[in-house]
Motif scaffolding. Structure first.
Motif, PDB file in Angstrom:
ATOM      1  N   THR A  14      -7.030   4.509   4.595  1.00  0.00           N
ATOM      2  CA  THR A  14      -7.471   3.356   5.388  1.00  0.00           C
ATOM      3  C   THR A  14      -7.304   3.639   6.875  1.00  0.00           C
ATOM      4  OG1 THR A  14      -5.316   2.314   5.133  1.00  0.00           O
ATOM      5  CG2 THR A  14      -7.013   1.643   3.604  1.00  0.00           C
ATOM      6  N   CYS A  16      -3.099   5.581   0.076  1.00  0.00           N
ATOM      7  CA  CYS A  16      -3.919   4.464   0.491  1.00  0.00           C
ATOM      8  C   CYS A  16      -3.820   4.227   1.998  1.00  0.00           C
ATOM      9  CB  CYS A  16      -3.446   3.236  -0.269  1.00  0.00           C
ATOM     10  SG  CYS A  16      -4.760   2.114  -0.566  1.00  0.00           S
ATOM     11  N   ALA A  59      -9.222  -1.297   2.353  1.00  0.00           N
ATOM     12  CA  ALA A  59      -8.608  -0.260   1.515  1.00  0.00           C
ATOM     13  C   ALA A  59      -9.554   0.248   0.435  1.00  0.00           C
ATOM     14  CB  ALA A  59      -7.317  -0.778   0.903  1.00  0.00           C
ATOM     15  N   ARG A 113      -5.815  -3.453   5.139  1.00  0.00           N
ATOM     16  CA  ARG A 113      -5.701  -3.892   3.747  1.00  0.00           C
ATOM     17  C   ARG A 113      -7.074  -4.247   3.182  1.00  0.00           C
ATOM     18  NH1 ARG A 113      -6.477  -4.956  -0.559  1.00  0.00           N
ATOM     19  NH2 ARG A 113      -5.313  -6.208  -2.082  1.00  0.00           N
ATOM     20  N   VAL A 149      -2.605  -0.114  -4.140  1.00  0.00           N
ATOM     21  CA  VAL A 149      -2.795  -1.199  -3.163  1.00  0.00           C
ATOM     22  C   VAL A 149      -2.869  -2.464  -3.993  1.00  0.00           C
ATOM     23  CG1 VAL A 149      -5.262  -0.582  -3.126  1.00  0.00           C
ATOM     24  CG2 VAL A 149      -4.367  -2.223  -1.493  1.00  0.00           C
ATOM     25  N   MET A 178       0.856  -1.195   0.000  1.00  0.00           N
ATOM     26  CA  MET A 178       0.000   0.000   0.000  1.00  0.00           C
ATOM     27  C   MET A 178       0.882   1.230   0.000  1.00  0.00           C
ATOM     28  SD  MET A 178      -2.753  -1.210   2.898  1.00  0.00           S
ATOM     29  CE  MET A 178      -3.768   0.257   2.900  1.00  0.00           C
TER      30      MET A 178
END
Lengths: 477, 477
Positions: free
Chosen positions: A271, A267, A335, A332, A378, A263
């Motif tokens: 997140t 990103c 994301a 993740r 990502v 990432m």
């Protein structure tokens, strides 16, 4: 002299087709009212929409064969649809087509642990394949992000991957055989329950053919024993280039983690705001997960951490508990949702050689700056499957067009460095015009001639994959 | 009126062809004297022999293209030849054909450890691919028994396996891309340096197509990091059925050894006499090898030995040193040589589902008894790749015919239980008549239509794979 009314001809053709379909399917399996077919006008690439002539929901291979036989006789194109999660418009109808949905083909037909396979109907969702064997400690490896919804049929059409494919391969590496129906209604068995079937590898052709060769109704899939455990480690760097080098060195060291996820700063920020996973503030973040017994995990992480520490990390966080592992993955997994909260975005899907990561990240940022757009990254770094997200404002006039132009430039860059246009989403309608950037006319001709063998009238998902001008003569035939 | 002399016409056609070939190749690369072409009259299936019209040994893709262009124009069939180790007659010439040998295409073109691949010319031997990377601790996984001699080109043609393929897959799972020449001389690139290339999976078609679609001149192969260590364990049982069950249970437990090799009593006896490996006197012997760090090896062997001990073994021998490991493998590796010392034998190559091992072993023995012949079994049990050796006396009249009839029955049995005719040797000429037992006419027609796409005049290795009667119309065209 009276002129024939072309609209009347179309309506009468449709009425005739619907009548024939209703003769071979239950009443609720033939959807033809204008209001109802709207549900099938697009897939997850919602920028493109077109209601089909009709949609059918067969419940068996025999019903699929009956539908295809009728459409073949009537010369009506058929667009196969899994769960409609395609990001590339793989299930987008044309106005003259019938959508053939596999949503009612969801049965488990056979599980065989001695030979490590499961046979399912192809409309079953990816995650529920694992669901059928997990009580016995087995699982099905390919895990696209959409695995809760997406169908095995679509996975086969697009040769889908997922975070686990670095270690276990993509769909084609986990597919042993299929029952499929040819456009003329012939039912064929391709492959079997082994890795290596006899004859030409027609199974490899089917997998990734985007529903253009045959309609898959049943699939035999390799299942694997669940590993004893898994543990992620998170590492942050102040340069994408350095993070890319860490990925290369891990691969070169011979370690094969289950996943290496990457990432970048835009990103990470989005997140963090969204999910609060406790990610460090840095340019590039890697999540590396390894599997096995505790001893194996320790040994693999030992090598990985040694490489990670050599490159001056901003942060390294080794998970010490199941909760901490879940928290590392939380960011993740959020994301895409997080990016969607703050921006409109377009998600690309190119692949590149792993050692070209730093170069591609740098040049992508330069190209984005040239367009005045921002790109967030990502992606599955371990196998070079990029997912650049181009951020834009869908309400600003001209932004979507700029965004599409930048997307095309980025995918051309992937091809230029030795990669390809699509890792797991497929070409569909989204990337069909870019095929000419990857393939010479002779290459596309060879691929189209193979389609000729399976579907000589070009009725199966015809307006996809190839540039329309390139396939025009065949589709008209 | 003078009648034309057909022999003169053939000779003049040959002279013209040789002259054209000599114009594009060095003098020593065109072999055409009757005495010299004899060297190419057969491969390792020595029961079939036929000298070709000529043989050529090109040194580059361009030379291969020049040869194919000429043969295409002259309508002369071309039979590709790797190292001539085919046990199925894959490189057997026809009298009107040119043998195209890849023996001079042996260069390493590129090694790339970051992306884990090596690119080689296709005539390079299997073992010397590993040889090129082993100093850097990498290896190429597929390992046919003939790996010292066999060429990558032949491995690709037959989709070869080997003892390691249980864990690492066969050639198709380790091949990333090829440079190939079509019959008309066009050079094409298929696949690339990734597991998942764009477009239809034409690479999968090429692999295992027995040289019938295109001539492969260069190959990009996946290389893997060498494991830290490996350790075999040997176990003896007093019933093949029980040994088969042990194999099934190991697989079901989720352990994936590198190799599970099986030998039955006739084979154990012969190898003991020949190699003195210290094998126990029993009905069925398994060699199971696992790889990894010492901790991983201990953990895997722990599970394996627990399963092994449950089934009342005659003997279990865990290797405690490199010497002992070598001794355990010595017998297995000498098995074919040992059998050859005491008998003529015919080596078959069918695959079956792993859980059908006990049934197939029992029924094979019954069928052999029916013919008054003995069968010895030595094979890759983990992935169900059988290699029954039918023992016979080549000098006794009628024995070869009985042997061939039993061989056909055994391969039909493999198909009947859900397996296939060939695991790694290919169909070639040996098994072409049995194709009708595995494939319906429609299946073979589909495969032949794919060949039509690549080689419309059926000049590439034409008299192989399909029953001659089935392919006759196309070969005549």
């Amino acid at each position: 002299m009276d002129m024939p009314d072309p609209r009347a001809a179309v309506l009468s053709k449709k009425a005739n087709l619907v009548e024939r379909l209703q003769a071979v399917l239950p009443a609720d399996a033939v959807i033809h009212e204008a209001q109802e077919v709207l549900a099938y006008e697009c897939d997850a690439l919602t920028a493109y929409r077109c209601p089909p002539l009709a949609a059918v929901l067969p419940s068996s291979t025999e019903e699929v064969a009956a539908v295809l036989r009728i459409c073949h006789e009537e010369g009506v194109p058929v667009v196969p649809r899994g769960s409609g999660t395609s990001l590339a418009g793989g299930a987008l109808p044309t106005a003259d087509s019938v959508i053939l949905g596999v949503a009612r083909l969801t049965e488990v037909l056979e599980t065989d642990y001695d030979n490590r396979f499961i046979r399912v109907q192809a409309g079953r969702t990816n995650l529920s394949v694992t669901g059928a064997v997990e009580a016995d400690d087995f699982f099905y490896a390919p895990d696209p992000s959409s695995q809760l919804a997406c169908a095995i049929a679509g996975n086969i059409g697009m040769n889908s991957g997922g975070a686990h494919c670095l270690k276990y391969g993509v769909t084609t590496n986990n597919l042993l055989g299929v029952t499929a129906v040819m456009m003329d209604g012939t039912v064929v068995e391709i492959g079997g329950a082994h890795l290596d079937a006899g004859g030409l590898d027609l199974l490899g052709l089917i997998c990734g053919s985007e529903g253009q060769l045959a309609l898959v109704t049943e699939a035999t899939l390799r299942i694997l024993r669940k590993p004893e455990g898994a543990r992620p480690v998170l590492m942050g760097y102040n340069s994408s280039e350095v993070a890319g080098r860490v990925v290369s060195e891990i691969i070169k060291a011979g370690i094969l983690p289950v996943a290496i996820e990457f990432m970048d700063r835009p990103c990470i920020r989005a997140t963090e705001d969204f999910a609060g996973a406790g990610y460090p503030d840095c340019e590039a973040l890697l999540i590396v997960e390894v599997e096995g017994s505790d001893a194996e995990i320790d040994a693999q992480l030992g090598v990985i951490l040694q490489i990670a520490r050599k490159h001056d990390p901003v942060a390294i966080r080794e998970s010490e508990s199941a909760e901490e592992s879940a928290r590392i993955w939380l960011g993740r997994k959020s994301a895409f949702g997080a990016m969607g909260q703050i921006n409109d975005y377009m998600c690309l899907d190119g692949t590149i050689p792993v050692d070209k990561l730093p170069e591609v990240l740098r040049r992508t940022a330069e190209m984005a700056a040239g367009y005045g757009l921002e790109v967030a990254n990502v992606f599955h770094a371990g196998d070079g499957n990029m997912h650049p997200l181009i951020l834009f404002d869908a309400n600003a006039p001209g932004e979507l067009e700029k965004c599409e132009a930048l997307g095309a430039d980025i995918l051309r860059l992937c091809v230029e460095v030795g990669g390809c246009l699509t890792g797991e989403h497929g070409v569909g309608v989204e990337k069909r015009d870019l095929m000419s950037d990857q393939f010479a006319p002779e290459d596309m001709e060879a691929q189209m001639r193979v389609k000729d063998v399976f579907d000589s009238a070009w009725l199966l998902n015809p307006a996809k994959v190839f540039p329309l001008a390139v396939s025009a003569a065949r589709r008209a035939a």
